[in-house]
Design an enzyme around this catalytic site. Structure first.
Site, PDB file in Angstrom:
ATOM      1  N   ASN A 115       9.975  60.422  31.575  1.00 41.39           N
ATOM      2  CA  ASN A 115      10.328  59.694  32.798  1.00 41.39           C
ATOM      3  C   ASN A 115       9.234  59.904  33.841  1.00 41.39           C
ATOM      4  O   ASN A 115       8.273  60.626  33.606  1.00 41.39           O
ATOM      5  CB  ASN A 115      11.702  60.133  33.318  1.00 41.39           C
ATOM      6  CG  ASN A 115      11.729  61.600  33.678  1.00 41.39           C
ATOM      7  OD1 ASN A 115      11.045  62.035  34.596  1.00 41.39           O
ATOM      8  ND2 ASN A 115      12.497  62.379  32.929  1.00 41.39           N
TER       9      ASN A 115
ATOM     10  N   ASP B  84      23.144  69.815  29.177  1.00 41.59           N
ATOM     11  CA  ASP B  84      23.105  69.652  30.635  1.00 41.59           C
ATOM     12  C   ASP B  84      22.890  71.047  31.231  1.00 41.59           C
ATOM     13  O   ASP B  84      23.816  71.859  31.319  1.00 41.59           O
ATOM     14  CB  ASP B  84      24.395  69.020  31.156  1.00 41.59           C
ATOM     15  CG  ASP B  84      24.250  68.613  32.616  1.00 41.59           C
ATOM     16  OD1 ASP B  84      23.635  69.390  33.390  1.00 41.59           O
ATOM     17  OD2 ASP B  84      24.725  67.536  32.980  1.00 41.59           O
ATOM     18  N   ILE B  85      21.661  71.323  31.614  1.00 45.25           N
ATOM     19  CA  ILE B  85      21.276  72.677  32.031  1.00 45.25           C
ATOM     20  C   ILE B  85      22.088  73.118  33.250  1.00 45.25           C
ATOM     21  O   ILE B  85      22.681  74.195  33.273  1.00 45.25           O
ATOM     22  CB  ILE B  85      19.760  72.725  32.355  1.00 45.25           C
ATOM     23  CG1 ILE B  85      18.964  72.262  31.134  1.00 45.25           C
ATOM     24  CG2 ILE B  85      19.341  74.117  32.799  1.00 45.25           C
ATOM     25  CD1 ILE B  85      17.530  71.882  31.418  1.00 45.25           C
TER      26      ILE B  85
ATOM     27  N   PHE C 254      19.941  67.935  42.053  1.00 49.96           N
ATOM     28  CA  PHE C 254      19.273  66.781  42.667  1.00 49.96           C
ATOM     29  C   PHE C 254      19.864  65.520  42.057  1.00 49.96           C
ATOM     30  O   PHE C 254      20.187  65.501  40.869  1.00 49.96           O
ATOM     31  CB  PHE C 254      17.758  66.816  42.405  1.00 49.96           C
ATOM     32  CG  PHE C 254      17.006  67.569  43.458  1.00 49.96           C
ATOM     33  CD1 PHE C 254      17.075  68.949  43.513  1.00 49.96           C
ATOM     34  CD2 PHE C 254      16.241  66.892  44.404  1.00 49.96           C
ATOM     35  CE1 PHE C 254      16.390  69.651  44.491  1.00 49.96           C
ATOM     36  CE2 PHE C 254      15.555  67.587  45.393  1.00 49.96           C
ATOM     37  CZ  PHE C 254      15.628  68.967  45.432  1.00 49.96           C
TER      38      PHE C 254
END
Ligand code: CTP
Length: 413
Positions: free
Chosen positions: A209, A305-306, A322
């Site tokens: 990304n 999903d950390i 974020f």
């Protein structure tokens, strides 16, 4: 007056932006600092030493002529006196001299003799800035712990447009303030994720990304400046940071997950700034995929999903997320705050070149369960200390509330 009792040397080298430095001297003084100005001989052909003398209220040092030390050791006296040296503007030539440790003028000798931090605000023609020689010099200085402030992009005195303009005075002032503002996180261990992740498709291709890592790296620098021990778990990015920051380089979401969990034992604050891929390829091809057919489908599976996992594993750890959104920013961010049980989320709009992903700028909304604060568009390096301030304030509120709860409890028993 954040800079009260602080002693700052503003060092001026030869460049047209030197006229802006006169205003910087005023503004740094207005924050309470004592300022001494040091100039190279070439700087005096852009702005007269008398201008800086009148503004700073002190003699301007150009050579070791005993203005500050009768033994002709002005460079040593000033180096010891300064809490911070700010070189603004820093010309390409001055940057080249600094990397080689030259000492043919007072300004450079002073930098060699200074034990504390030196900040550099580069200002030059965009081609000179982009030149490999300058880039290698700057990266070398950054690796040695110099602070590199800017340059900005835009119209230049030479008529060209591009990177190389000195930062505006207001931005430089913010950066000076950020060096002294607080020791709010002294002794604490802050873990930050930054940049994108790359998820392999085959040995040569990946899903990635547009995240540049700039916000996460700015947060790491700000956390360091606030006294923290900082671990930065960074996906693939070109950003460079202070050698005092412990950087763990990773590529994939799975590697980032593992690296973060290895740092959690003594972690006091977790900031998930990385743009982690939500999906990875289920079966990574062992060899380069050839174009055999018209269509190619890739089967994707979710990544770890950390942030959610960290909060689940350590519910008491203050966790900041974020939310980079292209629409319904606040609504989606609030949803993430609740869904991942976060303590705070920083929401920002992405999708334009004005701010967000690869830009140097960002404008954000800081959301908690019961508050919302807007921070107007500014440089990420200036925004980062403000985000840390907001986190610090929340931590203080928590402490107060738990004290009140404790007091109430002990009264009732
Ligand atoms: N994050 C993370 N690990 C992931 C995905 C996201 O730690 N695998 C973190 C990011 O660092 C950021 C926040 O979670 O702090 C962003 O969440 P995001 O992935 O955008 O939220 P989603 O719930 O996936 O929502 P959506 O993709 O629908 O926007």
């Amino acid at each position: 007056m954040t800079l009260r009792n602080k002693q700052i040397v503003i060092a001026v080298t030869g460049g047209i932006a030197a006229y802006k430095t006169a205003q910087l001297v005023r503004e740094v003084q207005a924050e309470g600092a004592q300022v001494r100005v040091v100039m190279t001989a070439s700087a005096t052909s852009f702005v007269a030493a008398k201008t800086f003398q009148a503004l700073s209220g002190s003699p301007v040092a150009i050579t070791d002529n005993g203005l500050f030390d009768q033994a002709g050791m002005d460079h040593i006296t000033l180096a010891r006196w300064a809490d911070l040296i700010v070189i603004a503007p820093a010309s390409a030539n001055s940057i080249a001299k600094l990397i080689h440790g030259e000492a043919d003028e007072l300004l450079y000798a002073m930098c060699l003799a200074h034990e504390g931090q030196v900040a550099i605000a580069p200002a030059m023609n965009q081609q000179m800035w982009s030149n490999v020689a300058t880039q290698e010099n700057i990266n070398g200085l950054r690796n040695r712990g110099f602070l590199i402030w800017g340059p900005a992009d835009g119209a230049q005195a030479c008529g060209e447009v591009g990177p190389g303009r000195m930062l505006e005075v207001s931005e430089l002032l913010q950066l000076v303030l950020s060096r002294f503002e607080n020791t709010a996180f002294a002794g604490q261990h802050i873990v930050i994720t930054a940049g994108p992740t790359h998820e392999a498709i085959d040995p040569v291709r990946y899903i990635g990304n547009r995240s540049s890592g700039k916000m996460g790296f700015a947060l790491a620098e700000a956390a360091l400046a606030a006294g923290a021990r900082v671990t930065l778990v960074a996906g693939p990015t070109e950003q460079i940071c202070s050698p005092r920051i412990h950087v763990i380089h990773v590529e994939t979401a799975a590697e980032m997950h593992l690296a973060v969990f290895q740092q959690l034992d003594d972690c006091d604050l977790f900031i998930a700034c990385a743009a982690v891929a939500d999906y990875r390829v289920a079966n990574i091809a062992a060899e380069k995929i050839k174009k055999h057919s018209e269509h190619l489908s890739l089967e994707l599976e979710p990544t770890e999903d950390i942030l959610r996992d960290v909060k689940q594993a350590q519910p008491k750890l203050f966790c900041v997320g974020f939310a980079a959104e292209t629409e319904h920013t606040i609504e989606y961010a609030r949803d993430k705050l609740v869904r991942k049980k976060l303590d705070m989320i920083i929401a920002n709009q992405v999708g334009s070149s004005e701010q967000g992903f690869s830009s140097d700028y960002n404008a954000v909304e800081i959301l908690t369960a019961d508050s919302q604060e807007s921070i107007a568009r500014m440089r990420k390096t200036a925004l980062a200390p403000k985000i840390l301030d907001a986190i610090h304030q929340q931590l203080l509120n928590r402490k107060e509330n738990s004290n009140v709860r404790y007091l109430k409890k002990s009264h009732s028993t």
